[in-house]
Design a protein around this motif. Structure first.
Motif, PDB file in Angstrom:
ATOM      1  N   ILE A  86       0.866  -1.175   0.000  1.00  0.00           N
ATOM      2  CA  ILE A  86       0.000   0.000   0.000  1.00  0.00           C
ATOM      3  C   ILE A  86       0.904   1.227   0.000  1.00  0.00           C
ATOM      4  CG2 ILE A  86      -0.220   0.129   2.523  1.00  0.00           C
ATOM      5  CD1 ILE A  86      -3.201   0.904   2.018  1.00  0.00           C
ATOM      6  N   TYR A  87       0.610   2.193  -0.859  1.00  0.00           N
ATOM      7  CA  TYR A  87       1.473   3.362  -1.018  1.00  0.00           C
ATOM      8  C   TYR A  87       0.971   4.522  -0.173  1.00  0.00           C
ATOM      9  CZ  TYR A  87       4.134   7.077  -3.369  1.00  0.00           C
ATOM     10  OH  TYR A  87       4.979   8.131  -3.652  1.00  0.00           O
ATOM     11  N   HIS A  90      -2.515   4.561   1.876  1.00  0.00           N
ATOM     12  CA  HIS A  90      -3.874   4.610   1.335  1.00  0.00           C
ATOM     13  C   HIS A  90      -4.044   3.947  -0.033  1.00  0.00           C
ATOM     14  CE1 HIS A  90      -5.280   7.410   4.455  1.00  0.00           C
ATOM     15  NE2 HIS A  90      -4.122   8.040   4.297  1.00  0.00           N
ATOM     16  N   TYR A  91      -3.073   4.109  -0.916  1.00  0.00           N
ATOM     17  CA  TYR A  91      -3.260   3.760  -2.325  1.00  0.00           C
ATOM     18  C   TYR A  91      -2.858   2.308  -2.587  1.00  0.00           C
ATOM     19  CZ  TYR A  91      -2.403   3.988  -7.410  1.00  0.00           C
ATOM     20  OH  TYR A  91      -2.385   3.752  -8.761  1.00  0.00           O
ATOM     21  N   LEU A  92      -3.794   1.528  -3.149  1.00  0.00           N
ATOM     22  CA  LEU A  92      -3.557   0.108  -3.424  1.00  0.00           C
ATOM     23  C   LEU A  92      -2.949  -0.140  -4.801  1.00  0.00           C
ATOM     24  CD1 LEU A  92      -6.700  -1.505  -1.741  1.00  0.00           C
ATOM     25  CD2 LEU A  92      -4.342  -1.495  -0.927  1.00  0.00           C
ATOM     26  N   LEU A  93      -2.420   0.911  -5.423  1.00  0.00           N
ATOM     27  CA  LEU A  93      -1.521   0.791  -6.579  1.00  0.00           C
ATOM     28  C   LEU A  93      -2.168   0.199  -7.831  1.00  0.00           C
ATOM     29  CD1 LEU A  93       1.473  -0.484  -4.428  1.00  0.00           C
ATOM     30  CD2 LEU A  93       1.406   1.722  -5.608  1.00  0.00           C
ATOM     31  N   GLY A  94      -3.446   0.491  -8.028  1.00  0.00           N
ATOM     32  CA  GLY A  94      -4.166  -0.090  -9.157  1.00  0.00           C
ATOM     33  C   GLY A  94      -3.646   0.313 -10.516  1.00  0.00           C
ATOM     34  N   THR A  95      -3.274   1.583 -10.697  1.00  0.00           N
ATOM     35  CA  THR A  95      -2.693   2.017 -11.967  1.00  0.00           C
ATOM     36  C   THR A  95      -1.247   1.563 -12.083  1.00  0.00           C
ATOM     37  OG1 THR A  95      -4.149   3.952 -12.124  1.00  0.00           O
ATOM     38  CG2 THR A  95      -2.095   4.031 -13.370  1.00  0.00           C
ATOM     39  N   SER A  96      -0.509   1.712 -10.996  1.00  0.00           N
ATOM     40  CA  SER A  96       0.923   1.376 -10.990  1.00  0.00           C
ATOM     41  C   SER A  96       1.190  -0.049 -11.432  1.00  0.00           C
ATOM     42  CB  SER A  96       1.498   1.578  -9.582  1.00  0.00           C
ATOM     43  OG  SER A  96       1.138   2.821  -9.037  1.00  0.00           O
ATOM     44  N   ILE A  97       0.384  -0.996 -10.942  1.00  0.00           N
ATOM     45  CA  ILE A  97       0.650  -2.408 -11.206  1.00  0.00           C
ATOM     46  C   ILE A  97       0.213  -2.820 -12.604  1.00  0.00           C
ATOM     47  CG2 ILE A  97      -1.539  -3.312 -10.313  1.00  0.00           C
ATOM     48  CD1 ILE A  97       2.007  -4.816  -9.879  1.00  0.00           C
ATOM     49  N   ALA A  98      -0.627  -2.025 -13.262  1.00  0.00           N
ATOM     50  CA  ALA A  98      -1.069  -2.356 -14.622  1.00  0.00           C
ATOM     51  C   ALA A  98      -0.028  -2.013 -15.673  1.00  0.00           C
ATOM     52  CB  ALA A  98      -2.378  -1.629 -14.927  1.00  0.00           C
ATOM     53  N   ARG A  99       0.753  -0.974 -15.427  1.00  0.00           N
ATOM     54  CA  ARG A  99       1.673  -0.478 -16.451  1.00  0.00           C
ATOM     55  C   ARG A  99       2.744  -1.490 -16.871  1.00  0.00           C
ATOM     56  NH1 ARG A  99      -2.521   2.129 -17.274  1.00  0.00           N
ATOM     57  NH2 ARG A  99      -2.549   4.373 -16.991  1.00  0.00           N
ATOM     58  N   PRO A 100       3.384  -2.204 -15.954  1.00  0.00           N
ATOM     59  CA  PRO A 100       4.404  -3.153 -16.411  1.00  0.00           C
ATOM     60  C   PRO A 100       3.856  -4.255 -17.310  1.00  0.00           C
ATOM     61  CG  PRO A 100       4.039  -3.349 -14.044  1.00  0.00           C
ATOM     62  CD  PRO A 100       3.354  -2.107 -14.483  1.00  0.00           C
ATOM     63  N   LEU A 263      -6.854  10.836  -2.139  1.00  0.00           N
ATOM     64  CA  LEU A 263      -5.461  10.928  -1.683  1.00  0.00           C
ATOM     65  C   LEU A 263      -4.694  12.022  -2.401  1.00  0.00           C
ATOM     66  CD1 LEU A 263      -2.916   9.703  -0.239  1.00  0.00           C
ATOM     67  CD2 LEU A 263      -2.718   8.150  -2.195  1.00  0.00           C
ATOM     68  N   LEU A 264      -3.933  12.794  -1.642  1.00  0.00           N
ATOM     69  CA  LEU A 264      -2.977  13.725  -2.211  1.00  0.00           C
ATOM     70  C   LEU A 264      -1.606  13.050  -2.096  1.00  0.00           C
ATOM     71  CD1 LEU A 264      -3.162  16.603  -3.426  1.00  0.00           C
ATOM     72  CD2 LEU A 264      -2.184  17.424  -1.285  1.00  0.00           C
ATOM     73  N   GLU A 265      -1.162  12.469  -3.205  1.00  0.00           N
ATOM     74  CA  GLU A 265       0.020  11.602  -3.164  1.00  0.00           C
ATOM     75  C   GLU A 265       1.263  12.290  -3.714  1.00  0.00           C
ATOM     76  OE1 GLU A 265      -0.495   8.943  -7.165  1.00  0.00           O
ATOM     77  OE2 GLU A 265      -2.224   9.128  -5.833  1.00  0.00           O
ATOM     78  N   ASN A 266       2.404  11.733  -3.397  1.00  0.00           N
ATOM     79  CA  ASN A 266       3.680  12.222  -3.897  1.00  0.00           C
ATOM     80  C   ASN A 266       4.067  11.458  -5.152  1.00  0.00           C
ATOM     81  OD1 ASN A 266       4.666  14.225  -1.843  1.00  0.00           O
ATOM     82  ND2 ASN A 266       4.256  12.487  -0.491  1.00  0.00           N
ATOM     83  N   ARG A 267       4.077  12.142  -6.289  1.00  0.00           N
ATOM     84  CA  ARG A 267       4.472  11.513  -7.538  1.00  0.00           C
ATOM     85  C   ARG A 267       5.976  11.242  -7.563  1.00  0.00           C
ATOM     86  NH1 ARG A 267       1.334  14.794 -12.401  1.00  0.00           N
ATOM     87  NH2 ARG A 267      -0.733  13.884 -12.078  1.00  0.00           N
ATOM     88  N   ARG A 314       6.825   1.452  -2.812  1.00  0.00           N
ATOM     89  CA  ARG A 314       7.517   2.521  -3.525  1.00  0.00           C
ATOM     90  C   ARG A 314       8.076   2.012  -4.845  1.00  0.00           C
ATOM     91  NH1 ARG A 314      12.095   4.336  -5.110  1.00  0.00           N
ATOM     92  NH2 ARG A 314      13.137   2.434  -4.400  1.00  0.00           N
ATOM     93  N   GLN A 315       8.624   0.801  -4.848  1.00  0.00           N
ATOM     94  CA  GLN A 315       9.176   0.236  -6.077  1.00  0.00           C
ATOM     95  C   GLN A 315       8.095   0.036  -7.132  1.00  0.00           C
ATOM     96  OE1 GLN A 315      11.486  -3.281  -5.185  1.00  0.00           O
ATOM     97  NE2 GLN A 315      12.739  -2.208  -3.667  1.00  0.00           N
ATOM     98  N   VAL A 316       6.940  -0.466  -6.726  1.00  0.00           N
ATOM     99  CA  VAL A 316       5.837  -0.654  -7.668  1.00  0.00           C
ATOM    100  C   VAL A 316       5.348   0.695  -8.179  1.00  0.00           C
ATOM    101  CG1 VAL A 316       3.478  -1.513  -7.964  1.00  0.00           C
ATOM    102  CG2 VAL A 316       5.129  -2.836  -6.624  1.00  0.00           C
ATOM    103  N   TYR A 317       5.180   1.641  -7.279  1.00  0.00           N
ATOM    104  CA  TYR A 317       4.685   2.970  -7.648  1.00  0.00           C
ATOM    105  C   TYR A 317       5.640   3.666  -8.619  1.00  0.00           C
ATOM    106  CZ  TYR A 317       2.697   7.673  -7.062  1.00  0.00           C
ATOM    107  OH  TYR A 317       2.117   8.887  -7.288  1.00  0.00           O
ATOM    108  N   ALA A 318       6.943   3.498  -8.375  1.00  0.00           N
ATOM    109  CA  ALA A 318       7.955   4.197  -9.162  1.00  0.00           C
ATOM    110  C   ALA A 318       8.331   3.468 -10.446  1.00  0.00           C
ATOM    111  CB  ALA A 318       9.195   4.430  -8.308  1.00  0.00           C
TER     112      ALA A 318
END
Length: 405
Positions: A86-87, A90-100, A263-267, A314-318
């Motif tokens: 979880i990022y 709060h964020y369950l990384l739904g967009t992040s995990i789709a991109r790879p 969420l106001l997240e850090n890109r 963080r690794q998944v998000y980044a």
């Protein structure tokens, strides 16, 4: 930046939305190259229905629409959920995990089609440009990447709409829905437009997957989810494939208004950005997974694994899904999941999801003989005195050194 004269064929990650529709036409106009449009079916539903015809009309020579739903949940979502990732809390990384996964398939198509370059619609301010391109270079370090948002002068929504009208490209966004969205089986995200006012509540008409919690059923629903080695395999006793199971939980969770996050997240690039997310099935899945871990996972194993969650997320998000460090963490995490076998019972009610029961027939570490507050024969309560004195030694020494009595 790719040299235009060297690029003859490009595969574009194409959604059919405003940005990628314009990009398809722009690539043809600017590069004079053949364009292969690729859309990944990750659970967008009927959003994909007009994609093929629209891509061909806009200038694509070939269109791929690949059903990747099972691979998405099995090989990307499930490993991430085994880590309880979880990022920023709060964020369950739904967009992040789709991109790879999208990038992986895009590179496969580039090889099949003999393409010189790949392209995407991510902006130069966002996270997705990093996620896509790190994955591209993992599969082919020499691939040419075209990122129109970093090249063109269409630097505003107004300029994009003007370009679309000039080139007869249908515009899917209207004043009635002034935000952008991205959907897959794990979630739907919203950003931009009216959401850039961080004080304003997101409008109710924006939400797609979840009902308003206040209007959810007045009767709670109980759901039992079974796990094997950290992976959900059945709901209420019915075994399902990963994609089927997540889709089923989305329906149930959406009915009860579960899984909304603002969420106001850090890109990754350094700025803050507001994202509103609906993740009904994922919210239930993470809660249930944690519940089964509570009864089956050793305390110190859990402590170490939990300490790794922020770094894994963080690794998944980044965009470092294909990195050696993520693979290393995954190996450790998967080792911790071998005993995570059991069933969790969760209660859904008006936007809330909480555990009300957990059990494991094979790997439970809960022993009533030890845990009971009643009289027992296996635990001598007087032994706790020595345990406390040993653990307090450093605190007592510190107090003595400070002159305390």
């Amino acid at each position: 930046m790719a040299k235009k004269q060297e690029v003859k064929k490009i595969v574009l990650a194409y959604s059919g939305g405003l940005d990628t529709s314009i990009i398809l036409k722009w690539l043809k106009n600017e590069y004079g190259a053949e364009i292969v449009a690729f859309s990944a079916d990750l659970g967008q539903g009927d959003e994909l229905a007009p994609v093929r015809e629209k891509a061909l009309k806009t200038g694509a020579s070939t269109v791929y629409i690949d059903d990747l739903r099972e691979e998405f949940v099995r090989d990307f979502v499930y490993p991430m959920f085994r880590a309880n990732a979880i990022y920023e809390g709060h964020y369950l990384l739904g967009t992040s995990i789709a991109r790879p996964l999208i990038a992986k398939r895009q590179m496969e198509i580039a090889k099949l089609e003999g393409c010189d370059a790949v392209s995407h619609g991510a902006t130069g301010k966002g996270n997705d440009q990093v996620r896509f391109e790190l994955a591209y270079y993992h599969f082919d370090p020499s691939i040419s990447v075209i990122a129109p948002w970093r090249e063109w002068k269409l630097n505003s929504r107004k300029a994009l709409i003007a370009y679309a009208k000039k080139n007869d490209i249908p515009i899917p966004i209207t004043k009635k829905r002034p935000w952008s969205s991205d959907r897959n089986l794990l979630h739907i995200s919203f950003e931009g437009g009216i959401l850039e006012d961080t004080w304003a509540e997101a409008p109710e008409e924006m939400y797609v997957l979840t009902c308003k919690p206040e209007k959810a059923p007045n009767k709670p629903q109980y759901v039992e989810i079974e796990f094997e080695q950290g992976n959900a395999v059945a709901v209420d006793g019915v075994r399902m494939t990963p994609a089927q199971l997540l889709a089923h939980l989305n329906t149930i969770g959406g009915l009860h208004g579960v899984g909304r996050v603002d969420l106001l997240e850090n890109r990754s690039v350094g700025m803050k950005s507001r994202g509103v997310y609906e993740t009904p099935g994922g919210t239930i899945l993470r809660e249930a997974h944690s519940a089964v871990e509570q009864i089956t996972m050793d305390r110190e194993v859990m402590r170490i694994r939990d300490s790794l969650i922020p770094e894994y997320a963080r690794q998944v998000y980044a965009g470092y899904w294909f990195s050696p460090e993520r693979e290393m963490l995954q190996t450790l995490i998967d080792e911790s999941q071998k005993t995570v076998n059991g069933v969790a019972r969760v209660k859904l009610y008006k936007g809330h999801c909480r555990t009300v029961g957990r059990k494991s027939e094979t790997n439970s570490l809960f022993n009533l003989d030890f845990a009971t507050f009643e009289k027992d024969k296996v635990y001598n309560q007087a032994d706790a005195e020595g345990f406390i004195k040993i653990n307090s030694l450093r605190l007592r020494i510190r107090s003595l050194m400070q002159g305390k009595k």
